[in-house]
Enzyme design. Structure first.
Site, PDB file in Angstrom:
ATOM      1  N   HIS A  21     -10.641 -25.468   9.692  1.00  0.00           N
ATOM      2  CA  HIS A  21      -9.434 -25.553   8.880  1.00  0.00           C
ATOM      3  C   HIS A  21      -8.685 -26.840   9.225  1.00  0.00           C
ATOM      4  O   HIS A  21      -9.144 -27.640  10.044  1.00  0.00           O
ATOM      5  CB  HIS A  21      -8.558 -24.309   9.045  1.00  0.00           C
ATOM      6  CG  HIS A  21      -8.179 -23.986  10.467  1.00  0.00           C
ATOM      7  ND1 HIS A  21      -7.461 -24.850  11.263  1.00  0.00           N
ATOM      8  CD2 HIS A  21      -8.416 -22.876  11.232  1.00  0.00           C
ATOM      9  CE1 HIS A  21      -7.247 -24.297  12.449  1.00  0.00           C
ATOM     10  NE2 HIS A  21      -7.830 -23.107  12.462  1.00  0.00           N
ATOM     11  N   HIS A  24      -8.190 -27.947  12.890  1.00  0.00           N
ATOM     12  CA  HIS A  24      -9.304 -28.655  13.526  1.00  0.00           C
ATOM     13  C   HIS A  24      -9.335 -30.113  13.068  1.00  0.00           C
ATOM     14  O   HIS A  24      -9.573 -31.029  13.860  1.00  0.00           O
ATOM     15  CB  HIS A  24     -10.639 -27.991  13.163  1.00  0.00           C
ATOM     16  CG  HIS A  24     -10.737 -26.555  13.551  1.00  0.00           C
ATOM     17  ND1 HIS A  24     -10.776 -25.534  12.624  1.00  0.00           N
ATOM     18  CD2 HIS A  24     -10.800 -25.951  14.764  1.00  0.00           C
ATOM     19  CE1 HIS A  24     -10.869 -24.372  13.247  1.00  0.00           C
ATOM     20  NE2 HIS A  24     -10.878 -24.593  14.544  1.00  0.00           N
ATOM     21  N   CYS A 130     -10.266 -10.587  25.263  1.00  0.00           N
ATOM     22  CA  CYS A 130     -10.175 -10.849  23.822  1.00  0.00           C
ATOM     23  C   CYS A 130     -11.446 -11.561  23.386  1.00  0.00           C
ATOM     24  O   CYS A 130     -11.721 -12.673  23.849  1.00  0.00           O
ATOM     25  CB  CYS A 130      -8.954 -11.704  23.494  1.00  0.00           C
ATOM     26  SG  CYS A 130      -8.893 -12.218  21.749  1.00  0.00           S
ATOM     27  N   CYS A 133     -10.664 -14.920  21.561  1.00  0.00           N
ATOM     28  CA  CYS A 133     -10.363 -16.040  22.459  1.00  0.00           C
ATOM     29  C   CYS A 133     -11.505 -16.306  23.435  1.00  0.00           C
ATOM     30  O   CYS A 133     -11.524 -17.354  24.081  1.00  0.00           O
ATOM     31  CB  CYS A 133      -9.101 -15.763  23.268  1.00  0.00           C
ATOM     32  SG  CYS A 133      -7.580 -15.660  22.316  1.00  0.00           S
ATOM     33  N   CYS A 155      -4.111  -8.832  21.624  1.00  0.00           N
ATOM     34  CA  CYS A 155      -3.978 -10.245  21.952  1.00  0.00           C
ATOM     35  C   CYS A 155      -2.790 -10.830  21.211  1.00  0.00           C
ATOM     36  O   CYS A 155      -2.662 -10.655  19.994  1.00  0.00           O
ATOM     37  CB  CYS A 155      -5.259 -10.998  21.579  1.00  0.00           C
ATOM     38  SG  CYS A 155      -5.145 -12.796  21.711  1.00  0.00           S
ATOM     39  N   HIS A 158      -4.349 -13.350  18.486  1.00  0.00           N
ATOM     40  CA  HIS A 158      -5.141 -12.829  17.378  1.00  0.00           C
ATOM     41  C   HIS A 158      -4.614 -11.517  16.795  1.00  0.00           C
ATOM     42  O   HIS A 158      -5.068 -11.079  15.734  1.00  0.00           O
ATOM     43  CB  HIS A 158      -6.597 -12.617  17.824  1.00  0.00           C
ATOM     44  CG  HIS A 158      -7.368 -13.886  17.998  1.00  0.00           C
ATOM     45  ND1 HIS A 158      -7.426 -14.550  19.202  1.00  0.00           N
ATOM     46  CD2 HIS A 158      -8.086 -14.624  17.121  1.00  0.00           C
ATOM     47  CE1 HIS A 158      -8.165 -15.634  19.063  1.00  0.00           C
ATOM     48  NE2 HIS A 158      -8.566 -15.713  17.811  1.00  0.00           N
ATOM     49  N   LYS A 305       0.956 -19.982  13.198  1.00  0.00           N
ATOM     50  CA  LYS A 305      -0.115 -20.874  13.614  1.00  0.00           C
ATOM     51  C   LYS A 305      -1.289 -20.752  12.646  1.00  0.00           C
ATOM     52  O   LYS A 305      -1.631 -19.664  12.198  1.00  0.00           O
ATOM     53  CB  LYS A 305      -0.586 -20.510  15.032  1.00  0.00           C
ATOM     54  CG  LYS A 305      -1.754 -21.345  15.556  1.00  0.00           C
ATOM     55  CD  LYS A 305      -2.113 -20.913  16.972  1.00  0.00           C
ATOM     56  CE  LYS A 305      -3.277 -21.734  17.532  1.00  0.00           C
ATOM     57  NZ  LYS A 305      -4.560 -21.362  16.951  1.00  0.00           N
ATOM     58  N   LYS A 308      -7.679 -18.509  10.692  1.00  0.00           N
ATOM     59  CA  LYS A 308      -8.523 -17.857   9.691  1.00  0.00           C
ATOM     60  C   LYS A 308      -8.312 -16.344   9.712  1.00  0.00           C
ATOM     61  O   LYS A 308      -8.293 -15.692   8.673  1.00  0.00           O
ATOM     62  CB  LYS A 308      -9.998 -18.181   9.960  1.00  0.00           C
ATOM     63  CG  LYS A 308     -10.403 -19.577   9.512  1.00  0.00           C
ATOM     64  CD  LYS A 308     -10.437 -19.675   7.999  1.00  0.00           C
ATOM     65  CE  LYS A 308     -10.872 -21.053   7.552  1.00  0.00           C
ATOM     66  NZ  LYS A 308     -10.847 -21.218   6.093  1.00  0.00           N
TER      67      LYS A 308
END
Length: 525
Positions: A21, A24, A130, A133, A155, A158, A305, A308
């Site tokens: 995304h 990155h 997690c 992660c 988490c 997430h 943040k 996805k």
């Protein structure tokens, strides 16, 4: 830094469990811009990026798609991660994959060295893990679940339930390096930047470090420990080694000595791995710690943040297909203070594109070339005597070049672009003030007109050089339109730290027609 010194810089090694995304892409173009700047400044530059392909998350994703883990990562990398580099004009020197033999073999060399030195021991471990992660979570990143996850621990990143894992693992004696790390942060205050990141790391380490589990034994998708092949190396510590194995650790001592140590640019969510665990591992192995770790902020969409899993991911092509890769690079690198969080919106992107690129830089380039064609037959005129306003432009160019280089040394790409943009603003104001279209009506003002248009053309020459690390496509088009290659050579061959020296574009150079660098866009997604 003095020209010619080694400048080795890395992106984080991306976990390709899904398509990339714009977060990155943000990291990649930032590191690419820093590398381009240093490369064009005569430094011995090497840029590394790559993918981290082991771990439980990848294993599960492959199983869910009915393929082997290797088939799954091969597909993701070839179809999504390699193309990202082309989409965003990233000129990396190397791309490492942690499933490559050059990495796997030398990771084992490294950990055997730590084991032989007594820094690794066997033990039992129980903690909340997690999978997203690929990390045993500290208390600060564990929250109570809500909604369908009420009553569970989830988490904080997430928002998904954590798994309680109890395994026999091998541990790295991270706790032994607390004092050495604190001394590092004290004696090398720029080791972690920006200051907010440094303060976070110092506070974390000052509270005490626990030994780190560095192996997993409940699955086999990873690099086996050389002394106990029933365990694979924990995906994160396997991944950290890529920065060393990619430049010859364990296989090419001469190359490793030339390149290492590196600068690492990472997202702030993985700062502790790079600023705490990684230097401690290097200390244990008797190797130099990195040159430094710079933690940039998060890209926020709707206040969250980029993710996805939370459906806030935006593919880079959604932007580049409309605005182009240069606009993508310019927007994210200039609109966000590098090191802080930044919010993305289509409205802000569109407004900045029109105001700064189309109306600012692009229009400046187009009308300068057009006026040289109209008033001097397409030949860059010689400058006559310089007036105070001409000399002021020259001073602005020299200062902008020096200030931008200093900003890049601080890893503040946004400040460097702002410094360079003072030239754009100055030249646009200079044209308005001098009105070359009025000078052209008076034959007695021909010399003055020549001075004005040479000043504009030479300013554009400096802009093309200074902005080429940020916007390689549009600056290459401008360089060709200025006819600069004939007298000065290729744009990428121009020494960037010399860009502010006035008078480099030869008078008599033949310019070429220039299509709009940044075509106007009436509607966006």
């Amino acid at each position: 830094m003095p020209a010619g010194e080694s400048f080795y810089i890395t992106t984080p090694i991306y976990y390709p469990s899904d398509v990339p995304h714009i977060g990155h892409g943000y990291t990649s173009v930032a590191v690419d811009t820093l590398a381009r700047w240093h490369r064009q400044s005569g430094d011995d530059t090497w840029m590394l990026t790559g993918t981290d392909e082991h771990g439980q998350k990848m294993l599960r994703a492959a199983a869910a798609n009915g393929v082997t883990p290797q088939e799954w990562v091969d597909k993701l990398v070839s179809e999504s991660w390699f193309p990202l580099l082309t989409t965003l004009d990233v000129a990396n020197d190397d791309f490492i994959r942690t499933t490559q033999e050059r990495h796997e073999r030398n990771v084992q060399v490294f950990f055997q060295k730590l084991y032989d030195a007594g820094y690794i021991y066997a033990g039992e471990y129980e903690a909340l893990y997690c999978v997203g992660c690929e990390e045993f979570k500290p208390e600060s990143e564990i929250v109570d679940g809500t909604g369908p996850f009420e009553g569970l621990k989830v988490c904080a990143i997430h928002s998904k339930p954590l798994e309680l894992l109890q395994e026999k693992n091998y541990f790295f004696k991270l706790s032994e390096f607390q004092d050495r790390l604190l001394e590092l942060y004290k004696t090398e205050p720029d080791f972690v930047r920006p200051d907010s990141a440094r303060n976070e790391v110092v506070s974390f380490v000052s509270q005490g470090l626990k030994d780190l589990s560095i192996s997993r034994s409940t699955f086999d998708w990873g690099i086996p420990l050389p002394w106990d092949t029933s365990h694979v190396i924990y995906v994160w510590v396997d991944a950290l080694l890529n920065y060393a194995t990619a430049v010859g650790y364990g296989s090419d001592e001469e190359l490793f000595a030339r390149r290492w140590p590196a600068y690492h640019v990472v997202g702030k969510d993985i700062l502790r791995f790079h600023a705490v665990i990684w230097p401690a591992m290097l200390m244990a192995a008797g190797l130099e710690v990195p040159q430094g770790v710079f933690a940039h902020g998060w890209l926020l969409v709707g206040g969250e943040k980029m993710s996805k899993s939370k459906l806030t991911g935006i593919a880079p092509t959604e932007i580049t297909d409309v605005f182009g890769s240069d606009a993508y690079r310019f927007y994210f690198l200039s609109a966000i203070a590098f090191g802080q969080d930044g919010s993305f919106s289509w409205e802000d992107l569109s407004a900045r594109y029109q105001a700064e690129l189309a109306n600012g830089f692009g229009n400046l380039a187009s009308r300068t070339i057009a006026m040289i064609e109209r008033y001097f037959g397409g030949v860059v005129p010689a400058a006559g005597g310089y007036a105070a306003q001409d000399l002021a432009v020259q001073q602005i160019v020299a200062k902008a070049a020096a200030d931008a280089d200093a900003a890049v040394e601080r890893f503040r790409i946004d400040e460097a672009i702002a410094d360079v943009w003072t030239i754009v603003d100055a030249l646009n104001g200079y044209i308005t003030e001098n009105e070359p279209w009025s000078l052209a009506k008076d034959e007695e003002q021909k010399e003055r007109l020549g001075t004005v248009l040479y000043t504009c053309a030479e300013g554009l020459r400096a802009l093309a050089v200074l902005l080429s690390p940020v916007m390689p496509q549009s600056t290459a088009k401008l360089w060709d339109a200025l006819g600069a290659s004939a007298g000065l050579g290729a744009l990428t061959a121009q020494h960037l730290r010399d860009a502010g020296r006035w008078g480099q574009l030869p008078a008599g150079t033949q310019v070429q027609a220039l299509a709009p660098l940044f075509p106007r866009i009436e509607a966006t997604a």
